[in-house]
Each structure stands twice: as C-alpha cells, then as structure tokens.
Motif scaffolding. Structure first.
Motif, PDB file in Angstrom:
ATOM      1  N   ASP A 235       0.822  -1.216   0.000  1.00 19.51           N
ATOM      2  CA  ASP A 235       0.000   0.000   0.000  1.00 19.51           C
ATOM      3  C   ASP A 235       0.853   1.262   0.000  1.00 19.51           C
ATOM      4  O   ASP A 235       0.534   2.243  -0.668  1.00 19.51           O
ATOM      5  N   ALA A 236       1.918   1.266   0.815  1.00 17.09           N
ATOM      6  CA  ALA A 236       2.738   2.465   0.985  1.00 17.09           C
ATOM      7  C   ALA A 236       4.100   2.061   1.518  1.00 17.09           C
ATOM      8  O   ALA A 236       4.286   0.962   2.048  1.00 17.09           O
ATOM      9  N   ILE A 237       5.063   2.981   1.393  1.00 18.46           N
ATOM     10  CA  ILE A 237       6.418   2.736   1.889  1.00 18.46           C
ATOM     11  C   ILE A 237       7.042   4.067   2.262  1.00 18.46           C
ATOM     12  O   ILE A 237       6.761   5.104   1.638  1.00 18.46           O
ATOM     13  N   THR A 238       7.891   4.067   3.303  1.00 18.12           N
ATOM     14  CA  THR A 238       8.647   5.249   3.666  1.00 18.12           C
ATOM     15  C   THR A 238       9.915   4.795   4.375  1.00 18.12           C
ATOM     16  O   THR A 238      10.125   3.599   4.610  1.00 18.12           O
ATOM     17  N   ALA A 239      10.805   5.731   4.708  1.00 19.54           N
ATOM     18  CA  ALA A 239      12.053   5.413   5.391  1.00 19.54           C
ATOM     19  C   ALA A 239      12.334   6.485   6.424  1.00 19.54           C
ATOM     20  O   ALA A 239      12.030   7.669   6.222  1.00 19.54           O
ATOM     21  N   ASP A 240      12.921   6.074   7.575  1.00 17.35           N
ATOM     22  CA  ASP A 240      13.224   7.050   8.630  1.00 17.35           C
ATOM     23  C   ASP A 240      14.672   7.515   8.536  1.00 17.35           C
ATOM     24  O   ASP A 240      15.403   7.162   7.592  1.00 17.35           O
ATOM     25  N   GLY A 241      15.123   8.278   9.531  1.00 19.79           N
ATOM     26  CA  GLY A 241      16.459   8.855   9.501  1.00 19.79           C
ATOM     27  C   GLY A 241      17.571   7.845   9.628  1.00 19.79           C
ATOM     28  O   GLY A 241      18.737   8.141   9.289  1.00 19.79           O
ATOM     29  N   ASP A 242      17.270   6.653  10.131  1.00 15.79           N
ATOM     30  CA  ASP A 242      18.270   5.589  10.230  1.00 15.79           C
ATOM     31  C   ASP A 242      18.243   4.664   9.018  1.00 15.79           C
ATOM     32  O   ASP A 242      18.838   3.583   9.052  1.00 15.79           O
ATOM     33  N   HIS A 243      17.513   5.062   7.991  1.00 19.44           N
ATOM     34  CA  HIS A 243      17.395   4.304   6.738  1.00 19.44           C
ATOM     35  C   HIS A 243      16.656   2.986   6.914  1.00 19.44           C
ATOM     36  O   HIS A 243      16.834   2.058   6.110  1.00 19.44           O
ATOM     37  N   ASN A 244      15.831   2.903   7.943  1.00 20.86           N
ATOM     38  CA  ASN A 244      14.930   1.768   8.087  1.00 20.86           C
ATOM     39  C   ASN A 244      13.723   1.984   7.187  1.00 20.86           C
ATOM     40  O   ASN A 244      13.123   3.071   7.200  1.00 20.86           O
ATOM     41  N   LEU A 245      13.361   0.959   6.422  1.00 17.52           N
ATOM     42  CA  LEU A 245      12.165   1.033   5.586  1.00 17.52           C
ATOM     43  C   LEU A 245      10.944   0.608   6.395  1.00 17.52           C
ATOM     44  O   LEU A 245      11.024  -0.292   7.232  1.00 17.52           O
ATOM     45  N   TYR A 246       9.820   1.250   6.124  1.00 12.77           N
ATOM     46  CA  TYR A 246       8.533   0.853   6.685  1.00 12.77           C
ATOM     47  C   TYR A 246       7.617   0.554   5.503  1.00 12.77           C
ATOM     48  O   TYR A 246       7.314   1.444   4.695  1.00 12.77           O
ATOM     49  N   ILE A 247       7.227  -0.708   5.394  1.00 11.22           N
ATOM     50  CA  ILE A 247       6.417  -1.151   4.265  1.00 11.22           C
ATOM     51  C   ILE A 247       5.037  -1.548   4.776  1.00 11.22           C
ATOM     52  O   ILE A 247       4.927  -2.359   5.705  1.00 11.22           O
ATOM     53  N   PHE A 248       3.989  -0.971   4.211  1.00  8.66           N
ATOM     54  CA  PHE A 248       2.629  -1.122   4.716  1.00  8.66           C
ATOM     55  C   PHE A 248       1.777  -1.920   3.730  1.00  8.66           C
ATOM     56  O   PHE A 248       1.798  -1.671   2.527  1.00  8.66           O
ATOM     57  N   LYS A 249       1.009  -2.861   4.292  1.00 10.97           N
ATOM     58  CA  LYS A 249       0.076  -3.638   3.475  1.00 10.97           C
ATOM     59  C   LYS A 249      -1.074  -4.084   4.362  1.00 10.97           C
ATOM     60  O   LYS A 249      -0.860  -4.793   5.357  1.00 10.97           O
ATOM     61  N   GLY A 250      -2.295  -3.665   4.031  1.00 13.99           N
ATOM     62  CA  GLY A 250      -3.454  -4.042   4.829  1.00 13.99           C
ATOM     63  C   GLY A 250      -3.354  -3.500   6.237  1.00 13.99           C
ATOM     64  O   GLY A 250      -3.124  -2.302   6.445  1.00 13.99           O
ATOM     65  N   SER A 251      -3.472  -4.364   7.230  1.00 13.38           N
ATOM     66  CA  SER A 251      -3.426  -3.957   8.627  1.00 13.38           C
ATOM     67  C   SER A 251      -2.077  -4.257   9.272  1.00 13.38           C
ATOM     68  O   SER A 251      -1.966  -4.269  10.498  1.00 13.38           O
ATOM     69  N   HIS A 252      -1.041  -4.513   8.461  1.00 15.54           N
ATOM     70  CA  HIS A 252       0.281  -4.836   8.976  1.00 15.54           C
ATOM     71  C   HIS A 252       1.352  -3.955   8.325  1.00 15.54           C
ATOM     72  O   HIS A 252       1.119  -3.318   7.297  1.00 15.54           O
ATOM     73  N   TYR A 253       2.522  -3.955   8.958  1.00 10.99           N
ATOM     74  CA  TYR A 253       3.677  -3.285   8.363  1.00 10.99           C
ATOM     75  C   TYR A 253       4.927  -4.101   8.667  1.00 10.99           C
ATOM     76  O   TYR A 253       4.953  -4.929   9.587  1.00 10.99           O
ATOM     77  N   TRP A 254       5.964  -3.907   7.860  1.00  5.15           N
ATOM     78  CA  TRP A 254       7.255  -4.561   8.043  1.00  5.15           C
ATOM     79  C   TRP A 254       8.317  -3.476   8.195  1.00  5.15           C
ATOM     80  O   TRP A 254       8.222  -2.405   7.573  1.00  5.15           O
ATOM     81  N   VAL A 255       9.324  -3.742   9.008  1.00  7.70           N
ATOM     82  CA  VAL A 255      10.482  -2.867   9.114  1.00  7.70           C
ATOM     83  C   VAL A 255      11.666  -3.596   8.489  1.00  7.70           C
ATOM     84  O   VAL A 255      11.967  -4.736   8.860  1.00  7.70           O
ATOM     85  N   VAL A 256      12.323  -2.942   7.539  1.00 12.04           N
ATOM     86  CA  VAL A 256      13.494  -3.512   6.881  1.00 12.04           C
ATOM     87  C   VAL A 256      14.679  -2.642   7.244  1.00 12.04           C
ATOM     88  O   VAL A 256      14.702  -1.441   6.966  1.00 12.04           O
ATOM     89  N   SER A 257      15.675  -3.238   7.900  1.00  8.77           N
ATOM     90  CA  SER A 257      16.843  -2.488   8.341  1.00  8.77           C
ATOM     91  C   SER A 257      17.690  -2.066   7.151  1.00  8.77           C
ATOM     92  O   SER A 257      17.511  -2.548   6.022  1.00  8.77           O
ATOM     93  N   ALA A 258      18.662  -1.178   7.429  1.00  9.56           N
ATOM     94  CA  ALA A 258      19.534  -0.686   6.356  1.00  9.56           C
ATOM     95  C   ALA A 258      20.343  -1.819   5.730  1.00  9.56           C
ATOM     96  O   ALA A 258      20.779  -1.718   4.578  1.00  9.56           O
TER      97      ALA A 258
END
Length: 426
Positions: A235-258
C-alpha cells in the motif's frame, strides 16, 4: 470500454439496460441464456491461483464469494480439494483455448469470464494485479463473486449497484448483493430453506489476511506472511532517519533495516493507535521526525506512537488530494510532496497545507509514471518510486528517471532474500 469489466457476453442484458428492471424482465435475463443447475448441493474447486497470493487467503475469499449466494438462496456449496467438481475456477494467461475473443489481455480490460450451467467454469486473467483487500489492486473476492453468479445462471444486470453489473462494483459499507442480485438468484433457486436471507456489507470482506485461519497450518501461514509484501505489492512505503524502511500492506507493516533484514509482519494499531488499515500513502519527515499517513480525504500525524493534537483531520479541505498515490519528504524542497495521477502537490508542515502554484504536472519528474504506490529517498542520493512489482530510480541532480526494474529481485535492501530463494516471485 477501457474500464475493467467482465468478459462474459452480455446477451440480451445490454439492450435491456435502457429499460426499467422488472420481475418479468428478470425472469428472461436469468433463464433465457443462463439456465440453471437442477440440484441444490454443488461442489467447487480452485484449480490454481496467483503465486503471489497466499493460498489460504485465496481459498477464504473464494469460500466467502460462494457463501454470498448460499446466504440468500437454497444453494449449498462444498469445496473439492482435488478431482472433479461442478464449478471450477482457473487462472490463465493470454489465449487459453476459449477462442481468441476470450484471450486475456493483461492488466485492465476484461479481467475474467465464466460459463453458464452446466459447464461450470470461471476463468481469471493471471496477469492481472489481484488483491485481497479493498485498497490497491483488483479485488479478487468481488470478481470471483461476480463470476460465480454467472456459473449459477445469472446474466449481467443493468442495475449499477448490482454485483452482476458488467463493470465490477467496489466494496463499500453497502451490501455486496443488491436487491436485483437477490431476486435474480431466488428466481432460479428459491429462498434459503431455513431462516431468512443473510446480507453482509462490503466492509466485512476488505481484508482477508485478518480473517480467522486457525484451521490452516500456522507454520506455512507465518512463512507466507513473513515475505508477503515481496510476493505482490504494497500500500505504501517510507524510510526514517536511520534508513529503516517501513512497508505497509493491509493492517500490517514490516520494518526492513539498512542491511536488508526484514522483520516479521507487525500490526499497525500498537505502533500507531487509531490508524486504519489499507492506507493510501505515508511519509516520514526529515524536518520534524514525524510520520504522516493519508487515506481517503483524511490524514494522520504521529510523533513516535503519539497522535498529534488536531489529527486525524480532513486534509482534502486544505487542498490536499483525496486518495493520494504516493507521499514523500523531498529534501531539496524541505517539504512533503503528494502525487496523484498526472499531478503532484508540494505541502508545508507548519501549518499543513498546499504551497502556492501547486498542483503541477508530473512532467516535472521526467520519466516518472503516474499511479506509483510509494517512494523512499535512498542514502546513496536517489529517490526510488514503486508501483506493482516495478521500481523507478529518480536522480535528484538530473531531475529525471535513470533506471527501472523489478524491486523484489534487483534491490537487495528491500529485504526479499527469503522470497527470492523460494523462486515464486511474480
């Protein structure tokens, strides 16, 4: 004609669309071409399914589609795991021996077609962007439910709100079946043998990954969910200041480290209380360190896990687009950027609102297609945009797209190592 629609021939129903629907006309619509089954207990079988969708969720969606019709008629359905079945559902690509007029043409256009009783077959375009929730993609549940109607003998309805309209309806708070659908199926098979007809609103069927799946193998389900976003789209994706990705789908999200290691799926609510499932877009601001979420005409702003005062608010009233495709914090402008179709909007944070002289044409972002699902600035300097299984690398110095490809297999930092080793992508 460019709208996604059912490929089953309209028969007499297209000409009848200009006339008012009546019980007499409805009898002609269901009986003249469709016919009916001469038994009330029918079996069905899902012959195959898209590789990027979890099998247990596809089976739940198909079962729910059949139950829509059994809830309002005397029909009873049973799933056959293998062997013969009265109704068979199969995914095909291109020409599949139904004649060239029935060959599937990839995303868009005719998504599926079905055969009336007693052939009992429904075919679906395997190249379509299928989804099991009401956000992005073609909702598989609603298309299956429509095609099942054909296999039971129903032709297309001229009623726009009907499930059996030639153009697939969208899920909403309204009932999935209209009065026209119910009367048509009951004209063929009668009312439920026990009790009253049961109607359910579309919102019940928006997220099959949230349904109770205790009767499926938990280990297989967890393996599927751990790389679920890698096998389809998000559904959506963004990244924070530590370059961790946040990937959103439905009612869940995943964090992907740098380093490219993906977490297990996590529910949205504990991290961002009050945030709805199926968001349209998300951006983390390098200026304020806050997360901005967008869905429909509303937006949410969180500092950590705390919802900021005054949110959620009706952002469409501030000139922001409804259902934005993509949100991004663009460092060169020190502003948020929202993308919607062929336009983009530059948005200030304090106060939240569209900057003067916007929206502008997407042509400013040379080579970027409309309808992307998310974007992230990469630590190497480029901005990556995503849509379906594709990515576009945008060079901030050249202000143009410089590369494109498949994100799950070509971008190691997206965390899809496990999915790639299984070789079941797309």
């Amino acid at each position: 004609m460019a709208l996604p629609r059912c490929g089953t021939d309209d028969g007499k129903s297209r000409a009848a669309g200009a006339r008012r629907a009546s019980p007499a006309w409805r009898r002609r619509r269901t009986a003249q071409h469709g016919g009916r089954w001469y038994k009330r207990h029918l079996t069905y079988r899902v012959v195959n399914w898209p590789s990027y969708l979890p099998q247990h969720e596809v089976r739940l969606a198909v079962r729910a589609a059949f139950e829509l019709w059994s809830n309002v008629s005397s029909l009873v359905f049973w799933e056959a795991q293998d062997g013969p079945a009265d109704i068979r559902l199969t995914f095909f690509h291109g020409d599949h021996n139904d004649g060239l007029n029935n060959a599937f043409d990839g995303p868009g256009g005719a998504l599926a077609h079905a055969f009336f009783p007693r052939r009992g077959e429904a075919h679906f375009d395997s190249a379509e962007r299928w989804s099991l929730h009401s956000g992005k993609g073609r909702n598989l549940f609603i298309v299956v439910a429509h095609e099942v109607g054909h296999t039971l003998g129903l032709e297309h309805s001229p009623v726009k709100s009907a499930l059996m309209s030639p153009y697939y309806k969208k899920l909403s708070k309204d009932f999935v079946l209209s009065w026209d659908d119910i009367l048509a199926i009951q004209n063929l098979y009668g009312k439920p043998s026990k009790g009253l007809a049961i109607q359910l609103p579309g919102k019940v069927f928006t997220h099959f990954q949230d349904w109770n799946t205790d009767f499926y193998d938990r280990d297989r389900q967890q393996r599927s969910l751990s790389t679920y976003y890698c096998h389809s789209f998000f559904d959506a994706i963004t990244a924070d200041g530590d370059h961790n990705l946040y990937i959103f789908k439905g009612s869940h999200y995943w964090v992907v480290s740098a380093s490219g290691n993906a977490s297990d799926p996590r529910p949205l609510q504990p991290r961002w209380p009050g945030l709805p499932a199926g968001i349209d877009a998300c951006a983390w601001s390098q200026l304020s360190g806050k997360f901005y979420f967008f869905k429909g005409g509303r937006c949410w702003c969180y500092a950590g896990s705390k919802l900021e005062a005054g949110f959620p608010r009706k952002c469409s009233a501030l000139g922001l687009p409804r259902h934005p495709d993509t949100a991004l914090y663009f460092q060169q402008l020190r502003r948020l950027v929202l993308f919607k179709g062929p336009k983009y909007f530059v948005v200030s944070e304090e106060p939240l609102g569209v900057e003067p002289y916007y929206p502008r044409s997407l042509r400013d972002w040379a080579g970027l297609p409309p309808g992307t699902a998310g974007a992230v600035p990469h630590r190497h300097g480029s901005v990556y945009f995503f849509r379906d299984d594709q990515y576009w690398e945008f060079d901030q110095a050249k202000l143009q797209v410089v590369a494109t490809g498949k994100w799950a297999t070509q971008l190691a930092w997206m965390g899809c190592w496990d999915a790639n080793s299984e070789q079941v992508l797309f």
